[in-house]
Design an enzyme around this catalytic site. Sequence first.
Site, PDB file in Angstrom:
ATOM      1  N   ASP A 193       0.815  -1.213   0.000  1.00 30.97           N
ATOM      2  CA  ASP A 193       0.000   0.000   0.000  1.00 30.97           C
ATOM      3  C   ASP A 193       0.847   1.260   0.000  1.00 30.97           C
ATOM      4  O   ASP A 193       0.353   2.342  -0.315  1.00 30.97           O
ATOM      5  CB  ASP A 193      -0.928  -0.016   1.220  1.00 30.97           C
ATOM      6  CG  ASP A 193      -1.997   1.055   1.142  1.00 30.97           C
ATOM      7  OD1 ASP A 193      -2.630   1.171   0.082  1.00 30.97           O
ATOM      8  OD2 ASP A 193      -2.188   1.783   2.133  1.00 30.97           O
ATOM      9  N   MET A 274      -8.240   5.525   2.735  1.00 31.62           N
ATOM     10  CA  MET A 274      -8.348   6.720   1.894  1.00 31.62           C
ATOM     11  C   MET A 274      -7.084   7.012   1.096  1.00 31.62           C
ATOM     12  O   MET A 274      -7.063   7.968   0.324  1.00 31.62           O
ATOM     13  CB  MET A 274      -8.669   7.937   2.782  1.00 31.62           C
ATOM     14  CG  MET A 274     -10.031   7.876   3.442  1.00 31.62           C
ATOM     15  SD  MET A 274     -11.392   7.827   2.253  1.00 31.62           S
ATOM     16  CE  MET A 274     -11.162   9.396   1.419  1.00 31.62           C
ATOM     17  N   ARG A 275      -6.043   6.201   1.273  1.00 32.29           N
ATOM     18  CA  ARG A 275      -4.806   6.496   0.562  1.00 32.29           C
ATOM     19  C   ARG A 275      -5.000   6.409  -0.945  1.00 32.29           C
ATOM     20  O   ARG A 275      -4.404   7.188  -1.700  1.00 32.29           O
ATOM     21  CB  ARG A 275      -3.689   5.560   1.022  1.00 32.29           C
ATOM     22  CG  ARG A 275      -2.349   5.874   0.359  1.00 32.29           C
ATOM     23  CD  ARG A 275      -1.203   5.067   0.933  1.00 32.29           C
ATOM     24  NE  ARG A 275      -0.813   5.559   2.238  1.00 32.29           N
ATOM     25  CZ  ARG A 275      -0.868   4.848   3.351  1.00 32.29           C
ATOM     26  NH1 ARG A 275      -1.306   3.606   3.312  1.00 32.29           N
ATOM     27  NH2 ARG A 275      -0.489   5.356   4.509  1.00 32.29           N
ATOM     28  N   ALA A 276      -5.839   5.494  -1.401  1.00 33.21           N
ATOM     29  CA  ALA A 276      -6.068   5.355  -2.838  1.00 33.21           C
ATOM     30  C   ALA A 276      -6.667   6.629  -3.421  1.00 33.21           C
ATOM     31  O   ALA A 276      -6.277   7.067  -4.512  1.00 33.21           O
ATOM     32  CB  ALA A 276      -6.984   4.165  -3.104  1.00 33.21           C
ATOM     33  N   VAL A 279      -3.855   9.257  -3.592  1.00 32.09           N
ATOM     34  CA  VAL A 279      -2.874   8.949  -4.641  1.00 32.09           C
ATOM     35  C   VAL A 279      -3.481   9.190  -6.026  1.00 32.09           C
ATOM     36  O   VAL A 279      -2.823   9.745  -6.918  1.00 32.09           O
ATOM     37  CB  VAL A 279      -2.377   7.495  -4.508  1.00 32.09           C
ATOM     38  CG1 VAL A 279      -1.541   7.101  -5.717  1.00 32.09           C
ATOM     39  CG2 VAL A 279      -1.564   7.331  -3.236  1.00 32.09           C
TER      40      VAL A 279
END
Length: 673
Positions: A193, A274-276, A279
């Site tokens: 991730d 929420m990282r997706a 990014v």
Amino acid sequence: MSTPFPFTAVVGQDDLRLALLLNAVSPAVGGVLVRGEKGTAKSTAVRALSALLPEVAVVPGCRFSCDPAAPDPSCPDGPHEVGPGTTRPSRMVELPVGASEDRLVGALDIERALAEGVKAFEPGLLADAHRGILYVDEVNLLHDHLVDLLLDAAAMGASYVEREGVSVRHASKFLLVGTMNPEEGELRPQLLDRFGLTVEVAASREPDQRVEVVRRRLAYDDDPAGFSARWADEESAVRQRVVAARELLPSVRLGDGALRQIAATCAAFEVDGMRADIVMARTATALAAWAGRTDVLAEDVRQAALLALPHRRRRNPFDAPGLDEDKLDETLEEFSGSGDSGGSEDSGNDDEPDPDGPGGGGGQPPSSDGPQADGGSGAQPEAGDGGEPQPSGAGAGEQAAARASEPFRTKVLSVPGLGEGAAGRRSRARTEHGRTTGARRPRGALTKLHLAATVQAAAPHQRARGRSGRGLVVRRDDLRQATREGREGNLVLFVVDASGSMAARQRMSAVKGAVLSLLLDAYQRRDKVGLVTFRGSAAEVALPPTSSVDAAAARLETLPTGGRTPLAAGLLRAHEVLRVERLRDPARRALVVVVTDGRATGGPEPVALAGRAARLFAAEGLASVVVDCESGPVRLGLAGQLAGELGGTAVTLDELRADSIAGLVKDVQRRAA
């Protein structure tokens, strides 16, 4: 210093080159994970990227590459005054898979400690990579303790060193780029991730492109400097375009419409956290800047999803990463008119975008009209013995392959004792890169110094040795080797009963589900696996020992059943496989998993012959587990008897998944000294 292969000469692999260039434009994207078979220009492209990055301004003499405009207030070499500084080329620091913890994070300067008696910090690779690229080739083979350190540094943007009396904190913000061959195993989810983007690469199957690969590679090998000079203009053009895109990046507008498309896409593919979303937003912005635009278009969002989501979406074990592009297009279309679309209505996919024009969508990398540059790149079964009806269309005594049931989480099977095999995540082992558990006198050359034990051994003799200054007087007899313990990967050899007694469709589905679950566990623990099956009148090696667990899962899925139960043949074939594998890799210990109901039929004295074959495993101290597949209200207990003769343990399918079961593999008999 060798001349790197020019980035612009790496033709083909458009997604790979684009992902790397987007990170050059916006390091906040978070790096790239490159997955693919060997010989597909993965490492070549990554190493060539550093030549395209702008120079970095640093504080003169600072070992931690502090920015002179905003120096790190806690820099170990500081404090620094704000000033003009000096410039140097961007660095690409390579982290070897076998690196030590000291090499990665830094450690006490042993030479100065012993010679001068002072504590001084020697920076590691995390310090060297600050404000540059940290490249890990074969990142999926990186040792767990190094992965933990990388995760900490990537999450905090700093490296903390607390060891051997040294307490240091320094900034460590880097572009993380990794390459891997999926056949060698997957990454831990936490590290996976941390990569902003992921790219799948494969060698071209077009003969003309493969010819061009070889032609360019040979030309480079014959004259690296001359070959690079011929590509100097293209390299300069891309470098200038990266600089221009960086300058334009703060002016790019990410409208509410594009944000809604990003959020809807992440929700549709059920990504965790929420990282997706973050990014994807950064990637879409970088795509617009690379294309020379100040507005994010729907096609930027689509390209960002294809790069940022494949390794984050939820998927079943052994499913290849990737996105359903039809589903992606439907989601983007559904939310194309929500609020401010950011130009999405004019960004249809009917026409091929101009990659170099200011309105070009997706920001394709410059084409060099060529491919990547690092290429070159059974017997007829007998009648069933289980009394099962034969389906129409199947051969005599043979059932069609049943689908595996849903895999589940299994308890850890481990080999008892302390091994010395290849690094992995299954059984305890003495390793070169694990945690330090003690010290001993070196046997032969000293490889890992245990500083505290060495100082302790030398301290009582200082007066007798005439010590007069601050330095410690150390003799060879004082040196102590650090002993370290970690985890090793094993050879997990599955011996699967595919006879008629196992052929009931529902029963075989459960058996395949259990084996698939154990394969998934082996995949995560970096084991080698092998598959031996037996049915009819013989046994066969369905899959020789390999690191490709995907291949084992594919063979299992198509495994037919039927015929008699040649249990002895299966055990003897497995024993032969282990014998040959010990010659190839003597340090790797084996774990034998026999999946059967314990019945033995066919041939003269099948039960006695199976018992003699099983006792060969016990005599050699091979760790084994028998997964008892017997079902029904009346149980014969044959699998338990087999486990006893193997010197192992028997567990039922239900016990294999039960949380209360511990220690499934009991200690095998130790060989006589």
